[in-house]
Design an enzyme around this catalytic site. Structure first.
Site, PDB file in Angstrom:
ATOM      1  N   LEU A   1       6.391  -0.814   4.022  1.00  0.00           N
ATOM      2  CA  LEU A   1       6.520  -1.452   3.774  1.00  0.00           C
ATOM      3  C   LEU A   1       4.841  -1.108   2.872  1.00  0.00           C
ATOM      4  O   LEU A   1       3.456  -0.570   3.842  1.00  0.00           O
ATOM      5  CB  LEU A   1       6.000  -2.853   4.440  1.00  0.00           C
ATOM      6  CG  LEU A   1       5.116  -3.856   3.892  1.00  0.00           C
ATOM      7  CD1 LEU A   1       6.350  -4.907   3.231  1.00  0.00           C
ATOM      8  CD2 LEU A   1       4.908  -4.646   5.627  1.00  0.00           C
TER       9      LEU A   1
ATOM     10  N   HIS B   1      -3.260   1.882  12.191  1.00  0.00           N
ATOM     11  CA  HIS B   1      -3.600   2.592  10.958  1.00  0.00           C
ATOM     12  C   HIS B   1      -4.637   1.016  11.196  1.00  0.00           C
ATOM     13  O   HIS B   1      -3.651   0.061  10.746  1.00  0.00           O
ATOM     14  CB  HIS B   1      -2.653   2.872  10.245  1.00  0.00           C
ATOM     15  CG  HIS B   1      -4.423   3.506   9.224  1.00  0.00           C
ATOM     16  ND1 HIS B   1      -4.507   2.914   8.152  1.00  0.00           N
ATOM     17  CD2 HIS B   1      -4.592   4.669   8.804  1.00  0.00           C
ATOM     18  CE1 HIS B   1      -5.557   3.563   7.045  1.00  0.00           C
ATOM     19  NE2 HIS B   1      -5.288   4.617   7.778  1.00  0.00           N
TER      20      HIS B   1
END
Length: 312
Positions: A132, A235
């Site tokens: 994504l 992240h």
């Protein structure tokens, strides 16, 4: 197939002529995205693999890869998302399973508790959603949710092509292009930096993991603090994706990625929120409407698959 409502972003399967757009998007990721490497030949292979999978007559998942793209109202490709039908079909799918062990010494009156990483193949046979990525200028207006949820609409339209469990392997914590976890755990065995190894994985597959990865359990207390704190930590750019996954019913049950220790989340396919809310609508486009504002609408199968969002 009927025409889509004009002037509206929509998601569709990738096409051969999207290659340049994908390469541009890959250059914006900063590395670490296996499904969107900044390598033209590899991206071309991914497109060809996706197109071949869409043409195949599938009655059960084998080793198919599907790549979806988000096309803006102006006709530009501004995002990607991918699906893997069955993990472990070609080579084992490796994860770290995090568990806890406690040692007690009565002589010293001391108790010591630590986490342990076990190299496992627990997700062999599962399907995976991933890849994504949105162009920075397209990260508003609900486009991220449209792109993310389009994968579950694709599964709903092609249920026989996917397994009973779906996972998502989120990008882990990276600092200045390096992964503290990789540097401490795997780097010494591979003799390369994180981004180099990640690109090799994206281009050539992960057989090298089976060849070189340490197989014995790893006591996290023996790792540097930076590596320990990265375990299960997404992240910063993956935090919105994690929230969307959790809203769909995905849960983190102690698994993490072997490269950067990013969290791996899982859900039963038929219990994914978007999938479970899907229902057929007997109407043709462009007259198709629902009584629910901003509902997702999908039509078609294979290369003709489309998803868009109903207007308010």
């Amino acid at each position: 197939m009927s025409a889509l409502p004009a002037g509206r972003p929509f998601v569709r399967p990738v096409r051969e002529d999207d290659l340049d757009s994908l390469l541009d998007l890959a250059g914006l990721t900063g590395g670490g995205m296996t499904n969107l490497p900044p390598d033209r030949a590899t991206l071309a292979e991914k497109i060809a693999r996706s197109e071949a999978a869409l043409r195949a007559q599938i009655t059960a998942p084998q080793d198919e890869f599907y790549l979806l793209v988000l096309e803006s109202a102006q006709g530009q490709v501004v995002g990607t998302a991918s699906l893997f039908s069955r993990l472990g079909a070609k080579w084992p799918f490796y994860s770290y399973k995090v568990s806890r062990v406690t040692h007690v010494s009565r002589d010293l009156e001391r108790t010591f508790s630590t986490r342990i990483l076990h190299l496992v193949n627990d997700f062999d046979g599962a399907s995976e959603v991933g890849g994504l990525f949105l162009h920075p200028e397209a990260r508003s207006g609900g486009l991220g949710a449209l792109l993310a949820r389009s994968r579950y609409m694709f599964i709903a339209q092609h249920r026989q092509r996917f397994g009973e469990v779906v996972i998502a392997d989120l990008r882990g914590w990276v600092e200045n292009g390096t992964s503290p976890f990789w540097d401490a755990v795997a780097g010494p065995f591979f003799g390369s930096g994180f981004l180099e190894a990640d690109l090799h994985n994206a281009v050539h597959g992960n057989q090298f993991i089976a060849d070189l990865m340490p197989r014995y359990p790893i006591y996290t207390s023996m790792l540097p603090e930076a590596a320990r704190s990265a375990i299960g930590r997404p992240h910063e750019s993956s935090v919105p994706a994690l929230r969307m996954l959790q809203a769909e019913g995905f849960a983190h049950e102690g698994y993490c990625d072997i490269f950067d220790a990013g969290p791996t989340v899982q859900a039963r396919t038929d219990r994914i929120r978007t999938f479970s809310l899907c229902r057929p609508v007997a109407a043709a486009l462009p007259t198709l409407r629902t009584d629910e504002p901003r509902a997702l609408l999908a039509q078609g199968q294979g290369a003709g698959f489309r998803v868009w969002q109903e207007a308010d």
